[in-house]
Design an enzyme around this catalytic site. Sequence first.
Site, PDB file in Angstrom:
ATOM      1  N   SER A  95       1.154  -1.533   0.001  1.00 33.12           N
ATOM      2  CA  SER A  95       0.114   0.316  -0.194  1.00 33.12           C
ATOM      3  C   SER A  95       1.193   1.509   0.198  1.00 33.12           C
ATOM      4  O   SER A  95       1.824   1.376   0.393  1.00 33.12           O
ATOM      5  CB  SER A  95      -0.571   0.199   0.958  1.00 33.12           C
ATOM      6  OG  SER A  95      -1.685   1.218   1.514  1.00 33.12           O
ATOM      7  N   ASP A  96       0.524   2.352  -0.389  1.00 39.77           N
ATOM      8  CA  ASP A  96       1.327   3.877  -0.693  1.00 39.77           C
ATOM      9  C   ASP A  96      -0.130   5.118  -0.421  1.00 39.77           C
ATOM     10  O   ASP A  96      -1.135   4.676  -1.539  1.00 39.77           O
ATOM     11  CB  ASP A  96       2.146   3.769  -1.432  1.00 39.77           C
ATOM     12  CG  ASP A  96       2.965   4.866  -1.777  1.00 39.77           C
ATOM     13  OD1 ASP A  96       3.285   4.516  -0.694  1.00 39.77           O
ATOM     14  OD2 ASP A  96       2.686   5.528  -2.043  1.00 39.77           O
TER      15      ASP A  96
END
Length: 202
Positions: A78-79
């Site tokens: 995730s980012d």
Amino acid sequence: MPDSFIAERLPRALILGSTSRYRRELLSRLQLPFETVSPEVDETPLPGETPYDLSLRLARAKAQAVAKLHPGALVIGSDQVPEIDGQPLSKPGTHERATEQLRLMSGRQMNFHTGVCVACAETGFLQADVVTVQVRLRTLDDAAIERYLRAEQPYDCAGSAKSEGLGIALLDALTSDDPTALVGLPLIRTCQMLRTAGVVLP
């Protein structure tokens, strides 16, 4: 019963491809055993890359980098990339930069794009998506900004505020169909991907 059949029925190891304590705390809500592995990924934006595209690319890259090292595991990457005026905001790191960010955001609406990807190298499973949260900050004077930053010191948070903490007091409104995305991991979308990958959830 063949051993291979039994092996296919056993749950795969789950890995969070992140060392973020915020994502770790969020994933813990699902009450699934998991470990964390730091993804070695260059987070430099590409020329002309939008914040939305950057969040999606980095989520994929993080999941795939860890999945390559642990091919039998199911990996979550995730980012998050905040966007204002079409430009990304990074983690401030210092009090001075956090002050600058909150001055820029004061009284304005912005987007927080959170990319999430679930990957398994062994099976070839790969799903990725971006959840965008629209956030409108109330108008903040320097005294309010200083009080907040001294109280919560959110210098490791892109956008310089912790919505899960005192930072919620800085907001006028937020709009999202997956609200934990603002903290760093969209749990509704993550659950959908995990179920598709065969993980049993409530």
